[in-house]
Design a protein around this motif. Structure first.
Motif, PDB file in Angstrom:
ATOM      1  N   CYS A 160     -18.419  16.057  -9.671  1.00 45.17           N
ATOM      2  CA  CYS A 160     -19.522  15.419 -10.402  1.00 45.17           C
ATOM      3  C   CYS A 160     -20.800  16.227 -10.198  1.00 45.17           C
ATOM      4  CB  CYS A 160     -19.710  13.997  -9.871  1.00 45.17           C
ATOM      5  SG  CYS A 160     -20.782  12.973 -10.918  1.00 45.17           S
ATOM      6  N   THR A 161     -21.435  16.587 -11.305  1.00 44.07           N
ATOM      7  CA  THR A 161     -22.651  17.397 -11.238  1.00 44.07           C
ATOM      8  C   THR A 161     -23.708  16.843 -12.180  1.00 44.07           C
ATOM      9  OG1 THR A 161     -21.898  18.901 -12.969  1.00 44.07           O
ATOM     10  CG2 THR A 161     -21.342  19.501 -10.693  1.00 44.07           C
ATOM     11  N   LYS A 162     -24.947  17.302 -11.939  1.00 45.10           N
ATOM     12  CA  LYS A 162     -26.036  16.964 -12.848  1.00 45.10           C
ATOM     13  C   LYS A 162     -26.982  18.157 -12.873  1.00 45.10           C
ATOM     14  CE  LYS A 162     -29.555  13.479 -13.890  1.00 45.10           C
ATOM     15  NZ  LYS A 162     -30.175  12.192 -13.459  1.00 45.10           N
ATOM     16  N   LYS A 163     -27.140  18.700 -14.080  1.00 48.68           N
ATOM     17  CA  LYS A 163     -27.977  19.876 -14.273  1.00 48.68           C
ATOM     18  C   LYS A 163     -27.584  21.014 -13.330  1.00 48.68           C
ATOM     19  CE  LYS A 163     -31.979  17.264 -15.946  1.00 48.68           C
ATOM     20  NZ  LYS A 163     -33.419  16.960 -15.754  1.00 48.68           N
ATOM     21  N   GLY A 164     -26.266  21.127 -13.144  1.00 43.72           N
ATOM     22  CA  GLY A 164     -25.756  22.206 -12.318  1.00 43.72           C
ATOM     23  C   GLY A 164     -25.784  21.954 -10.836  1.00 43.72           C
ATOM     24  N   LYS A 165     -26.298  20.806 -10.398  1.00 43.90           N
ATOM     25  CA  LYS A 165     -26.381  20.482  -8.976  1.00 43.90           C
ATOM     26  C   LYS A 165     -25.330  19.451  -8.603  1.00 43.90           C
ATOM     27  CE  LYS A 165     -31.323  21.404  -8.355  1.00 43.90           C
ATOM     28  NZ  LYS A 165     -32.596  20.833  -7.842  1.00 43.90           N
ATOM     29  N   THR A 166     -24.930  19.473  -7.344  1.00 42.66           N
ATOM     30  CA  THR A 166     -23.965  18.494  -6.847  1.00 42.66           C
ATOM     31  C   THR A 166     -24.598  17.540  -5.835  1.00 42.66           C
ATOM     32  OG1 THR A 166     -23.304  20.056  -5.117  1.00 42.66           O
ATOM     33  CG2 THR A 166     -22.023  20.083  -7.169  1.00 42.66           C
ATOM     34  N   CYS A 167     -25.912  17.506  -5.779  1.00 44.52           N
ATOM     35  CA  CYS A 167     -26.612  16.621  -4.863  1.00 44.52           C
ATOM     36  C   CYS A 167     -27.954  16.205  -5.476  1.00 44.52           C
ATOM     37  CB  CYS A 167     -26.841  17.309  -3.508  1.00 44.52           C
ATOM     38  SG  CYS A 167     -27.752  18.882  -3.662  1.00 44.52           S
ATOM     39  N   GLY A 168     -28.556  15.146  -4.896  1.00 40.10           N
ATOM     40  CA  GLY A 168     -29.861  14.704  -5.359  1.00 40.10           C
ATOM     41  C   GLY A 168     -29.791  13.801  -6.569  1.00 40.10           C
ATOM     42  N   PHE A 169     -28.621  13.201  -6.862  1.00 39.26           N
ATOM     43  CA  PHE A 169     -28.498  12.289  -8.009  1.00 39.26           C
ATOM     44  C   PHE A 169     -27.405  11.274  -7.695  1.00 39.26           C
ATOM     45  CE2 PHE A 169     -25.496  15.698  -8.678  1.00 39.26           C
ATOM     46  CZ  PHE A 169     -24.342  15.058  -9.085  1.00 39.26           C
ATOM     47  N   ARG A 170     -27.372  10.235  -8.477  1.00 38.92           N
ATOM     48  CA  ARG A 170     -26.320   9.222  -8.345  1.00 38.92           C
ATOM     49  C   ARG A 170     -25.376   9.264  -9.535  1.00 38.92           C
ATOM     50  NH1 ARG A 170     -24.541   4.882  -5.818  1.00 38.92           N
ATOM     51  NH2 ARG A 170     -23.801   3.062  -6.980  1.00 38.92           N
ATOM     52  N   ARG A 171     -25.905   9.452 -10.744  1.00 35.83           N
ATOM     53  CA  ARG A 171     -25.070   9.506 -11.950  1.00 35.83           C
ATOM     54  C   ARG A 171     -25.089  10.926 -12.517  1.00 35.83           C
ATOM     55  NH1 ARG A 171     -23.747   4.511 -13.888  1.00 35.83           N
ATOM     56  NH2 ARG A 171     -24.889   2.746 -12.941  1.00 35.83           N
ATOM     57  N   GLY A 172     -23.898  11.448 -12.779  1.00 39.27           N
ATOM     58  CA  GLY A 172     -23.775  12.796 -13.328  1.00 39.27           C
ATOM     59  C   GLY A 172     -22.624  12.881 -14.320  1.00 39.27           C
ATOM     60  N   ASN A 173     -22.074  14.049 -14.455  1.00 40.02           N
ATOM     61  CA  ASN A 173     -20.963  14.291 -15.397  1.00 40.02           C
ATOM     62  C   ASN A 173     -19.891  15.154 -14.726  1.00 40.02           C
ATOM     63  OD1 ASN A 173     -22.060  13.171 -18.073  1.00 40.02           O
ATOM     64  ND2 ASN A 173     -23.689  14.584 -17.454  1.00 40.02           N
ATOM     65  N   GLU A 174     -18.675  14.951 -15.164  1.00 43.23           N
ATOM     66  CA  GLU A 174     -17.562  15.792 -14.725  1.00 43.23           C
ATOM     67  C   GLU A 174     -16.747  16.225 -15.949  1.00 43.23           C
ATOM     68  OE1 GLU A 174     -15.355  13.457 -11.991  1.00 43.23           O
ATOM     69  OE2 GLU A 174     -14.773  11.946 -13.481  1.00 43.23           O
ATOM     70  N   THR A 175     -16.080  17.342 -15.842  1.00 46.33           N
ATOM     71  CA  THR A 175     -15.417  17.962 -17.003  1.00 46.33           C
ATOM     72  C   THR A 175     -13.994  18.387 -16.649  1.00 46.33           C
ATOM     73  OG1 THR A 175     -17.556  18.824 -17.754  1.00 46.33           O
ATOM     74  CG2 THR A 175     -15.582  19.823 -18.705  1.00 46.33           C
ATOM     75  N   ARG A 176     -13.133  18.327 -17.657  1.00 41.18           N
ATOM     76  CA  ARG A 176     -11.795  18.902 -17.513  1.00 41.18           C
ATOM     77  C   ARG A 176     -11.496  19.750 -18.755  1.00 41.18           C
ATOM     78  NH1 ARG A 176      -7.372  13.995 -18.457  1.00 41.18           N
ATOM     79  NH2 ARG A 176      -8.038  13.420 -20.578  1.00 41.18           N
ATOM     80  N   VAL A 177     -10.596  20.721 -18.630  1.00 40.08           N
ATOM     81  CA  VAL A 177     -10.297  21.658 -19.727  1.00 40.08           C
ATOM     82  C   VAL A 177      -8.783  21.865 -19.856  1.00 40.08           C
ATOM     83  CG1 VAL A 177     -12.498  22.871 -19.512  1.00 40.08           C
ATOM     84  CG2 VAL A 177     -10.533  23.663 -18.192  1.00 40.08           C
ATOM     85  N   ARG A 178      -8.393  22.430 -20.986  1.00 41.30           N
ATOM     86  CA  ARG A 178      -7.009  22.859 -21.195  1.00 41.30           C
ATOM     87  C   ARG A 178      -7.019  24.115 -22.053  1.00 41.30           C
ATOM     88  NH1 ARG A 178      -4.867  17.888 -25.071  1.00 41.30           N
ATOM     89  NH2 ARG A 178      -6.574  17.958 -26.603  1.00 41.30           N
TER      90      ARG A 178
END
Length: 227
Positions: A160-178
């Motif tokens: 889970c990241t937000k604006k390229g960071k993995t800290c300093g936030f509670r809600r972010g986004n995660e991605t998967r690919v194929r």
């Protein structure tokens, strides 16, 4: 008296034959060329031949090919048959046999290897139009099977990241690919999307100075699928 009559008969017969030969010498010479066997002087793989008709039979393993020149047909002996013909072997003799009319070259009477202009090749047949489940290739002039897009399985969700960071936030986004394994042909099914993103919630972690790294796994608390 009877003996004299017989003598006059043969003299008259020979005289008539001589006069006929003098009047039509070309016909006599032409007939001689057509039927005179030239086996001892044959060339090019011929076992027997004539001056007028070329090869009449071939040496072993060669194919007999009847070549048309205007109204005349000339026999030839070949190691392989020309385009439009296929080699057929038999105990009697090996011959060059004609392909079907739409074939430029063929393996046998029922299997074409290349079609004439305006036809598409498919499984040894020459077709004017490809079937619905096939598509034409105008470069190779073949009917090809329709190919649909193929993709592999989804990867695991990213951290889970937000604006390229993995800290300093509670809600972010995660991605998967194929990945795409097979591109579709012209009539094939198009490829689906190859990436997905969803929102995620993690326990807030205070970033250290300059920290942009990935949080420790135990600090991830929960993940929410997009609505």
């Amino acid at each position: 008296m009877q003996l004299r009559l017989v003598s006059w008969f043969f003299i008259t017969l020979n005289l008539m034959e001589y006069v006929g030969n003098q009047q039509y010498p070309s016909r006599v010479r032409r007939q001689g060329r057509m039927h005179r066997n030239m086996s001892q002087a044959c060339q090019g793989g011929c076992a027997a031949c004539s001056e007028y008709n070329g090869c009449l039979s071939c040496k072993p393993r060669l194919f007999f090919y009847l070549k048309r020149i205007g109204m005349k047909q000339i026999g030839e002996c070949l190691s392989s048959c020309p385009n439009g013909y296929f080699g057929q072997r038999s105990p009697e003799r090996n011959e060059c046999m004609t392909c079907k009319t739409d074939c430029e070259s063929c393996f046998n009477k029922n299997f074409c290897t290349k079609c004439k202009n305006g036809f598409y090749l498919y499984l040894g047949k020459c077709l004017e139009n490809c079937h619905d489940r096939l598509e034409p290739n105008n470069h190779t002039m073949e009917c090809n099977e329709v190919v649909h897009c193929k993709v592999n399985e989804w990867s695991q969700w990213s951290p889970c990241t937000k604006k390229g960071k993995t800290c300093g936030f509670r809600r972010g986004n995660e991605t998967r690919v194929r990945e795409i394994l097979q591109l579709p042909s012209a009539k094939g099914k198009a490829c689906p999307h190859t990436s997905e993103t969803r929102k995620c919630v993690v326990q807030r972690k205070k970033c250290q100075k300059g920290e942009r790294g990935i949080c420790n796994p135990e600090e991830n608390s929960q993940v929410q699928d997009p609505a």
